[in-house]
Design a protein around this motif. Structure first.
Motif, PDB file in Angstrom:
ATOM      1  N   SER A 148     -49.894 -35.760 -23.366  1.00  0.00           N
ATOM      2  CA  SER A 148     -51.110 -34.965 -23.171  1.00  0.00           C
ATOM      3  C   SER A 148     -51.301 -33.840 -24.190  1.00  0.00           C
ATOM      4  O   SER A 148     -52.385 -33.716 -24.783  1.00  0.00           O
ATOM      5  CB  SER A 148     -51.158 -34.403 -21.747  1.00  0.00           C
ATOM      6  OG  SER A 148     -51.271 -35.458 -20.818  1.00  0.00           O
ATOM      7  N   PRO A 149     -50.295 -32.985 -24.445  1.00  0.00           N
ATOM      8  CA  PRO A 149     -50.519 -31.899 -25.412  1.00  0.00           C
ATOM      9  C   PRO A 149     -50.839 -32.400 -26.818  1.00  0.00           C
ATOM     10  O   PRO A 149     -51.538 -31.721 -27.575  1.00  0.00           O
ATOM     11  CB  PRO A 149     -49.185 -31.127 -25.398  1.00  0.00           C
ATOM     12  CG  PRO A 149     -48.540 -31.493 -24.115  1.00  0.00           C
ATOM     13  CD  PRO A 149     -48.960 -32.901 -23.832  1.00  0.00           C
ATOM     14  N   LYS A 202     -54.619 -32.832 -27.384  1.00  0.00           N
ATOM     15  CA  LYS A 202     -55.509 -31.686 -27.174  1.00  0.00           C
ATOM     16  C   LYS A 202     -55.697 -30.923 -28.483  1.00  0.00           C
ATOM     17  O   LYS A 202     -54.746 -30.332 -29.007  1.00  0.00           O
ATOM     18  CB  LYS A 202     -54.945 -30.760 -26.097  1.00  0.00           C
ATOM     19  CG  LYS A 202     -54.868 -31.382 -24.708  1.00  0.00           C
ATOM     20  CD  LYS A 202     -54.365 -30.379 -23.690  1.00  0.00           C
ATOM     21  CE  LYS A 202     -54.229 -31.013 -22.308  1.00  0.00           C
ATOM     22  NZ  LYS A 202     -55.498 -31.478 -21.772  1.00  0.00           N
ATOM     23  N   ASN A 233     -57.050 -28.123 -29.057  1.00  0.00           N
ATOM     24  CA  ASN A 233     -56.875 -26.667 -28.919  1.00  0.00           C
ATOM     25  C   ASN A 233     -55.448 -26.287 -28.535  1.00  0.00           C
ATOM     26  O   ASN A 233     -55.168 -25.117 -28.261  1.00  0.00           O
ATOM     27  CB  ASN A 233     -57.856 -26.118 -27.882  1.00  0.00           C
ATOM     28  CG  ASN A 233     -57.663 -26.724 -26.495  1.00  0.00           C
ATOM     29  OD1 ASN A 233     -57.009 -27.751 -26.363  1.00  0.00           O
ATOM     30  ND2 ASN A 233     -58.235 -26.102 -25.489  1.00  0.00           N
ATOM     31  N   CYS A 234     -54.550 -27.261 -28.519  1.00  0.00           N
ATOM     32  CA  CYS A 234     -53.156 -26.978 -28.174  1.00  0.00           C
ATOM     33  C   CYS A 234     -52.444 -26.399 -29.399  1.00  0.00           C
ATOM     34  O   CYS A 234     -52.513 -26.981 -30.488  1.00  0.00           O
ATOM     35  CB  CYS A 234     -52.475 -28.264 -27.718  1.00  0.00           C
ATOM     36  SG  CYS A 234     -50.743 -28.041 -27.264  1.00  0.00           S
ATOM     37  N   GLN A 265     -49.872 -25.617 -32.312  1.00  0.00           N
ATOM     38  CA  GLN A 265     -48.954 -26.530 -32.990  1.00  0.00           C
ATOM     39  C   GLN A 265     -47.521 -26.355 -32.504  1.00  0.00           C
ATOM     40  O   GLN A 265     -46.759 -27.325 -32.433  1.00  0.00           O
ATOM     41  CB  GLN A 265     -49.038 -26.324 -34.506  1.00  0.00           C
ATOM     42  CG  GLN A 265     -50.326 -26.816 -35.127  1.00  0.00           C
ATOM     43  CD  GLN A 265     -50.585 -28.291 -34.874  1.00  0.00           C
ATOM     44  OE1 GLN A 265     -49.681 -29.128 -34.976  1.00  0.00           O
ATOM     45  NE2 GLN A 265     -51.824 -28.627 -34.524  1.00  0.00           N
ATOM     46  N   TRP A 277     -46.559 -25.599 -29.510  1.00  0.00           N
ATOM     47  CA  TRP A 277     -46.473 -26.305 -28.236  1.00  0.00           C
ATOM     48  C   TRP A 277     -46.392 -27.812 -28.468  1.00  0.00           C
ATOM     49  O   TRP A 277     -45.612 -28.522 -27.828  1.00  0.00           O
ATOM     50  CB  TRP A 277     -47.672 -25.928 -27.359  1.00  0.00           C
ATOM     51  CG  TRP A 277     -47.652 -26.499 -25.977  1.00  0.00           C
ATOM     52  CD1 TRP A 277     -46.614 -27.156 -25.373  1.00  0.00           C
ATOM     53  CD2 TRP A 277     -48.716 -26.487 -25.024  1.00  0.00           C
ATOM     54  NE1 TRP A 277     -46.960 -27.549 -24.107  1.00  0.00           N
ATOM     55  CE2 TRP A 277     -48.249 -27.154 -23.866  1.00  0.00           C
ATOM     56  CE3 TRP A 277     -50.010 -25.967 -25.036  1.00  0.00           C
ATOM     57  CZ2 TRP A 277     -49.043 -27.323 -22.743  1.00  0.00           C
ATOM     58  CZ3 TRP A 277     -50.798 -26.135 -23.910  1.00  0.00           C
ATOM     59  CH2 TRP A 277     -50.321 -26.798 -22.778  1.00  0.00           C
ATOM     60  N   LYS A 278     -47.225 -28.304 -29.399  1.00  0.00           N
ATOM     61  CA  LYS A 278     -47.208 -29.737 -29.702  1.00  0.00           C
ATOM     62  C   LYS A 278     -45.840 -30.176 -30.211  1.00  0.00           C
ATOM     63  O   LYS A 278     -45.356 -31.260 -29.865  1.00  0.00           O
ATOM     64  CB  LYS A 278     -48.281 -30.073 -30.736  1.00  0.00           C
ATOM     65  CG  LYS A 278     -49.703 -30.036 -30.197  1.00  0.00           C
ATOM     66  CD  LYS A 278     -50.689 -30.523 -31.239  1.00  0.00           C
ATOM     67  CE  LYS A 278     -52.097 -30.542 -30.664  1.00  0.00           C
ATOM     68  NZ  LYS A 278     -53.089 -31.084 -31.619  1.00  0.00           N
ATOM     69  N   ALA A 297     -43.500 -30.398 -27.274  1.00  0.00           N
ATOM     70  CA  ALA A 297     -43.888 -31.540 -26.443  1.00  0.00           C
ATOM     71  C   ALA A 297     -43.458 -32.853 -27.096  1.00  0.00           C
ATOM     72  O   ALA A 297     -42.951 -33.761 -26.420  1.00  0.00           O
ATOM     73  CB  ALA A 297     -45.391 -31.526 -26.211  1.00  0.00           C
TER      74      ALA A 297
END
Length: 201
Positions: free
Chosen positions: A109-110, A113, A115-116, A118, A120-121, A124
């Motif tokens: 999911s991330p 997205k 607007n997530c 980088q 966080w990505k 993830a």
């Protein structure tokens, strides 16, 4: 029977499972951005959660959440076995569906997205790669997730595996999972669902 879907989304798993069960559903396409149906109708009136899949039974009952729909198909629609219907076998099937839903599906999911952040990505993706590595190890020891018995869990995993290309994950790093995905693409129900949704094999 109507299946509310978005091409290539997780709704592809109940779509394939229905065809494996010998059921060709009426497909109703959902625009996930606008929550509108192809005829202009309001999808939120069907499923107030706003995402797919949703399965409308012939009596008007609406089922949501992919794993729940998959269990319904196993229990009520399958002409040939698509998973255990009771006992410890059913528990193991639910175990796999829960793992795929929470650790694989939501792990992607991330990455989808825009607007997530980088950072966080990156975290993830690292976690997702660990989960895929574990699944690869499991598939190296068996034909299907439940052993020698094909099930709806295999369908769900296959659909998630298709997302690796969009997430820039090289499936070749997971040879058993790659072989599994190739084997799945040969199934007539998979080919029919992919064609019906206008996707590439």
């Amino acid at each position: 029977m109507k299946l509310y879907f978005s091409p290539g989304a997780c709704s592809l798993s109940p779509h394939i499972a229905l065809r494996e069960a010998g059921v060709e559903p009426e497909l109703v396409r959902v625009d996930l951005a606008t929550k509108k149906l192809a005829d202009g109708g309001d999808y939120l009136a069907i499923n107030s959660k706003g995402y797919v899949p949703a399965l409308q039974l012939d009596d008007g009952t609406i089922l949501t959440e992919g794993p729940a729909i998959l269990i319904y198909i196993v229990q009520n629609l399958a002409r040939t076995p698509l998973g255990p219907k009771e006992g410890m076998g059913l528990v193991r099937l639910v175990e796999w569906l829960n793992f795929i839903a929470t650790e694989i599906h939501k792990g992607f999911s991330p990455l989808f997205k825009p607007n997530c952040p980088q950072e966080w990505k990156a975290v993830a993706k690292e976690n997702l790669l660990k989960r895929l590595q574990w699944v690869d190890g499991q598939l190296a020891q068996r034909t299907w997730l439940l052993g020698e018995e094909f099930s709806v869990a295999d369908v769900y995993l296959y659909v998630c595996s298709r997302w690796t290309s969009f997430a820039k994950i090289d499936l070749a790093a997971f040879p058993a999972l790659a072989r599994f995905a190739d084997k799945m693409t040969q199934r007539p129900a998979v080919q029919a669902a992919i064609e019906a949704e206008g996707l590439k094999r």
